[in-house]
Design a protein around this motif. Structure first.
Motif, PDB file in Angstrom:
ATOM      1  N   HIS A 141      -1.612  16.484 -13.097  1.00  0.00           N
ATOM      2  CA  HIS A 141      -2.250  15.214 -13.449  1.00  0.00           C
ATOM      3  C   HIS A 141      -1.773  14.780 -14.830  1.00  0.00           C
ATOM      4  N   LEU A 142      -1.516  13.495 -14.960  1.00  0.00           N
ATOM      5  CA  LEU A 142      -1.113  12.909 -16.232  1.00  0.00           C
ATOM      6  C   LEU A 142      -2.228  12.001 -16.721  1.00  0.00           C
ATOM      7  N   PHE A 143      -2.605  12.162 -17.991  1.00  0.00           N
ATOM      8  CA  PHE A 143      -3.654  11.357 -18.594  1.00  0.00           C
ATOM      9  C   PHE A 143      -3.010  10.502 -19.682  1.00  0.00           C
ATOM     10  N   LEU A 144      -2.813   9.227 -19.358  1.00  0.00           N
ATOM     11  CA  LEU A 144      -2.128   8.298 -20.256  1.00  0.00           C
ATOM     12  C   LEU A 144      -3.138   7.638 -21.185  1.00  0.00           C
ATOM     13  N   ASN A 145      -2.828   7.665 -22.469  1.00  0.00           N
ATOM     14  CA  ASN A 145      -3.742   7.230 -23.524  1.00  0.00           C
ATOM     15  C   ASN A 145      -3.336   5.850 -24.026  1.00  0.00           C
ATOM     16  N   ASP A 146      -4.315   4.970 -24.203  1.00  0.00           N
ATOM     17  CA  ASP A 146      -4.013   3.639 -24.733  1.00  0.00           C
ATOM     18  C   ASP A 146      -3.958   3.617 -26.251  1.00  0.00           C
ATOM     19  N   GLY A 147      -4.067   4.791 -26.887  1.00  0.00           N
ATOM     20  CA  GLY A 147      -4.039   4.881 -28.340  1.00  0.00           C
ATOM     21  C   GLY A 147      -5.412   4.880 -28.980  1.00  0.00           C
ATOM     22  N   LYS A 148      -6.441   4.584 -28.164  1.00  0.00           N
ATOM     23  CA  LYS A 148      -7.811   4.547 -28.676  1.00  0.00           C
ATOM     24  C   LYS A 148      -8.699   5.594 -28.012  1.00  0.00           C
ATOM     25  N   GLY A 149      -8.063   6.514 -27.272  1.00  0.00           N
ATOM     26  CA  GLY A 149      -8.837   7.548 -26.593  1.00  0.00           C
ATOM     27  C   GLY A 149      -9.353   7.127 -25.239  1.00  0.00           C
ATOM     28  N   ASN A 150      -8.807   6.061 -24.686  1.00  0.00           N
ATOM     29  CA  ASN A 150      -9.128   5.667 -23.317  1.00  0.00           C
ATOM     30  C   ASN A 150      -7.983   6.131 -22.425  1.00  0.00           C
ATOM     31  N   PHE A 151      -8.304   6.959 -21.426  1.00  0.00           N
ATOM     32  CA  PHE A 151      -7.280   7.603 -20.615  1.00  0.00           C
ATOM     33  C   PHE A 151      -7.259   7.049 -19.194  1.00  0.00           C
ATOM     34  N   ARG A 152      -6.050   6.830 -18.702  1.00  0.00           N
ATOM     35  CA  ARG A 152      -5.828   6.471 -17.296  1.00  0.00           C
ATOM     36  C   ARG A 152      -5.115   7.637 -16.636  1.00  0.00           C
ATOM     37  N   SER A 153      -5.699   8.171 -15.576  1.00  0.00           N
ATOM     38  CA  SER A 153      -5.148   9.373 -14.954  1.00  0.00           C
ATOM     39  C   SER A 153      -4.394   9.030 -13.678  1.00  0.00           C
ATOM     40  N   GLN A 154      -3.372   9.840 -13.401  1.00  0.00           N
ATOM     41  CA  GLN A 154      -2.634   9.724 -12.155  1.00  0.00           C
ATOM     42  C   GLN A 154      -2.046  11.077 -11.803  1.00  0.00           C
ATOM     43  N   VAL A 155      -1.895  11.324 -10.516  1.00  0.00           N
ATOM     44  CA  VAL A 155      -1.237  12.536 -10.038  1.00  0.00           C
ATOM     45  C   VAL A 155       0.260  12.263 -10.020  1.00  0.00           C
ATOM     46  N   ILE A 156       1.031  13.092 -10.719  1.00  0.00           N
ATOM     47  CA  ILE A 156       2.473  12.865 -10.788  1.00  0.00           C
ATOM     48  C   ILE A 156       3.260  13.850  -9.921  1.00  0.00           C
ATOM     49  N   ASP A 158      -0.387  11.398 -25.077  1.00  0.00           N
ATOM     50  CA  ASP A 158      -1.007  11.611 -23.779  1.00  0.00           C
ATOM     51  C   ASP A 158      -1.124  13.113 -23.557  1.00  0.00           C
ATOM     52  N   PHE A 159      -1.670  13.512 -22.402  1.00  0.00           N
ATOM     53  CA  PHE A 159      -1.566  14.919 -22.044  1.00  0.00           C
ATOM     54  C   PHE A 159      -1.515  15.069 -20.526  1.00  0.00           C
ATOM     55  N   ALA A 160      -0.958  16.222 -20.116  1.00  0.00           N
ATOM     56  CA  ALA A 160      -0.823  16.555 -18.701  1.00  0.00           C
ATOM     57  C   ALA A 160      -1.577  17.842 -18.428  1.00  0.00           C
ATOM     58  N   ALA A 161      -2.048  18.002 -17.197  1.00  0.00           N
ATOM     59  CA  ALA A 161      -2.769  19.213 -16.794  1.00  0.00           C
ATOM     60  C   ALA A 161      -2.244  19.684 -15.449  1.00  0.00           C
ATOM     61  N   LEU A 165       0.823  -1.207   0.000  1.00  0.00           N
ATOM     62  CA  LEU A 165       0.000   0.000   0.000  1.00  0.00           C
ATOM     63  C   LEU A 165       0.851   1.247   0.000  1.00  0.00           C
ATOM     64  N   TRP A 166       1.915   1.273   0.800  1.00  0.00           N
ATOM     65  CA  TRP A 166       2.796   2.433   0.865  1.00  0.00           C
ATOM     66  C   TRP A 166       3.476   2.674  -0.479  1.00  0.00           C
ATOM     67  N   THR A 167       3.943   1.601  -1.126  1.00  0.00           N
ATOM     68  CA  THR A 167       4.591   1.747  -2.432  1.00  0.00           C
ATOM     69  C   THR A 167       3.614   2.284  -3.458  1.00  0.00           C
ATOM     70  N   SER A 168       2.392   1.758  -3.455  1.00  0.00           N
ATOM     71  CA  SER A 168       1.378   2.195  -4.411  1.00  0.00           C
ATOM     72  C   SER A 168       1.053   3.656  -4.237  1.00  0.00           C
ATOM     73  N   CYS A 169       0.876   4.089  -2.969  1.00  0.00           N
ATOM     74  CA  CYS A 169       0.532   5.484  -2.709  1.00  0.00           C
ATOM     75  C   CYS A 169       1.683   6.408  -3.066  1.00  0.00           C
ATOM     76  N   SER A 170       2.905   5.996  -2.745  1.00  0.00           N
ATOM     77  CA  SER A 170       4.045   6.872  -2.983  1.00  0.00           C
ATOM     78  C   SER A 170       4.316   7.052  -4.461  1.00  0.00           C
ATOM     79  N   GLU A 171       3.881   6.115  -5.299  1.00  0.00           N
ATOM     80  CA  GLU A 171       4.106   6.238  -6.728  1.00  0.00           C
ATOM     81  C   GLU A 171       3.101   7.176  -7.384  1.00  0.00           C
ATOM     82  N   GLN A 172       2.041   7.548  -6.662  1.00  0.00           N
ATOM     83  CA  GLN A 172       1.045   8.412  -7.265  1.00  0.00           C
ATOM     84  C   GLN A 172       1.522   9.846  -7.379  1.00  0.00           C
TER      85      GLN A 172
END
Length: 430
Positions: free
Chosen positions: A245-260, A232-235, A16-23
């Motif tokens: 925030h980073l919005f990672l694109n799978d190439g088909k317009g489906n985005f996975r977001s994460q706080v970087i 992709d794009f960042a905001a 859990l700590w590793t997962s949270c720290s990577e966000q």
């Protein structure tokens, strides 16, 4: 009594700590940043001159962008005048003269102009982000326009969307691989705001998907940040959030977001972001400033934690935070090789400063020693209230580097003879 913790619980907590720290690459940002290097003056590197209309009364130039709009090989400048609600084309002629032409009227406080051949007919159209009201407002009054280039230096205004939170940045890219250009949109709002992407389904027709519902988005930047071949794009989001925030694109317009990245300082005042390969390792990084002064504060000005920083792209959506240097009221960071020594320097403006002080910095560059160690150099103390900055080689790829600035006189003090509208900063003749 000794507390015993099972090995299984330790493993779960560790995961859990590793997962949270990577966000977030940088969860905590110091409220005060100490200047690391001596500050030097470099006041003779550029000489400025006004172009376009007369300065007038306290101009509000929200954005300048060098664009060869008529494709004649000479760089022009397109600018957003948020006070006059106009988009203007400052056309360059072969002899170095400039002529200002209004190409967009009733643009509802335009704050950003981006070039894109949105209809893919071979010429450059202009995407306009409209806030309608620049200062804090909760109404859904934002809009996106396109100034369609019809050829022969004629243009037509198209409304793409309206009735949404105030729009501050719109960029075009084909996110879903269907050959049509889509839009990534940042909406500041005020108490509300959004990041959305707008899929182009047919010529001039778009459908929206909201990717983030937070107030205070300032900029969006498009690039392939994870190196998978899709854009992709960042905001960057200000207000109380102060996150990227980073919005990672799978190439088909489906985005996975994460706080970087994020700051715990709610007064951090994020103000601008651009994409650049700072360390020239082939992966796009992010350069950003904090120094915003728009808002309810009646006396905005520099704070000790204001400045310039970059997020180093370490691959696969991970970034490392680096402080570049201090700059009170910092705005509009760009990456450009100012001294032409082969590495990327950073230039930024101070938009909100103690302008009654003669030595309040207006524009500075941070010289890169080639190993991403930066030294701050002051380019000018005047004019004041510079908000938007760009760079270009105005007369072709072999011509000298030029900077372009726009003045946005939002808050007093207004100093006599220190106001400006649109300036180009050229290297003096040797």
């Amino acid at each position: 009594m000794m507390l015993r913790i099972s090995p299984c619980l330790i493993l779960v907590l560790s995961v859990l700590w590793t997962s949270c720290s990577e966000q977030k690459t940088e969860t905590y940002t110091p409220r005060f940043a100490k200047e690391q290097t001596a500050v030097m003056e470099d006041l003779s590197r550029f000489k400025s001159r006004h172009i376009g209309k007369e300065v007038g009364d306290k101009p509000w130039i929200a954005h300048v962008n060098p664009i060869d709009l008529n494709q004649d090989g000479l760089m022009d400048i397109v600018a957003c005048d948020a006070k006059l609600n106009e988009v203007v084309w400052i056309k360059q002629f072969a002899d170095g003269r400039f002529e200002e032409i209004v190409i967009g009227e009733n643009m509802r406080a335009p704050v950003r102009v981006e070039p894109s051949d949105i209809d893919q007919d071979g010429d450059t159209d202009l995407i306009i982000s409209s806030m309608s009201v620049v200062f804090p407002n909760n109404d859904k009054i934002g809009a996106i326009f396109v100034i369609e280039n019809l050829g022969n230096e004629t243009f037509e205004r198209r409304l793409i969307i309206e009735g949404i939170e105030r729009v501050v940045d719109t960029r075009a890219a084909d996110f879903d691989g269907d050959g049509l250009l889509d839009l990534a949109v940042g909406q500041f709002g005020y108490d509300q705001g959004e990041v959305r992407w707008m899929r182009q389904t047919a010529p001039w027709e778009f459908e929206s998907e909201i990717l983030l519902s937070l107030s205070g988005t300032v900029n969006v930047c498009i690039d392939d940040y994870d190196g998978d071949g899709s854009l992709d794009f960042a905001a960057i989001v200000s207000q109380q959030w102060e996150e990227i925030h980073l919005f990672l694109n799978d190439g088909k317009g489906n985005f996975r977001s994460q706080v970087i990245w994020g700051s715990t300082n709610e007064d951090y005042s994020s103000s601008g972001m651009s994409s650049a390969d700072v360390n020239q390792d082939g992966m796009p990084d992010l350069v950003f400033t904090n120094g915003d002064g728009f808002g309810p504060n009646p006396e905005p000005g520099p704070k000790p934690w204001h400045g310039v920083q970059w997020l180093e792209n370490r691959g696969r959506g991970f970034f490392k935070f680096h402080r570049i240097g201090d700059l009170g009221g910092a705005y509009s960071p760009i990456s450009v090789d100012i001294d032409e020594d082969g590495d990327m320097d950073i230039v930024a403006l101070s938009s909100f400063n103690n302008w009654n002080e003669p030595k309040a910095v207006s524009m500075a560059w941070f010289e890169n020693d080639g190993a991403q160690r930066f030294s701050k150099k002051i380019l000018t103390y005047t004019p004041t209230h510079l908000l938007t900055l760009a760079s270009a080689r105005m007369q072709g790829p072999d011509s000298p580097l030029t900077l372009i600035t726009g003045g946005f006189h939002a808050y007093p003090p207004y100093i006599e003879d220190k106001t400006s509208r649109i300036l180009i900063w050229e290297k003096p003749a040797e």
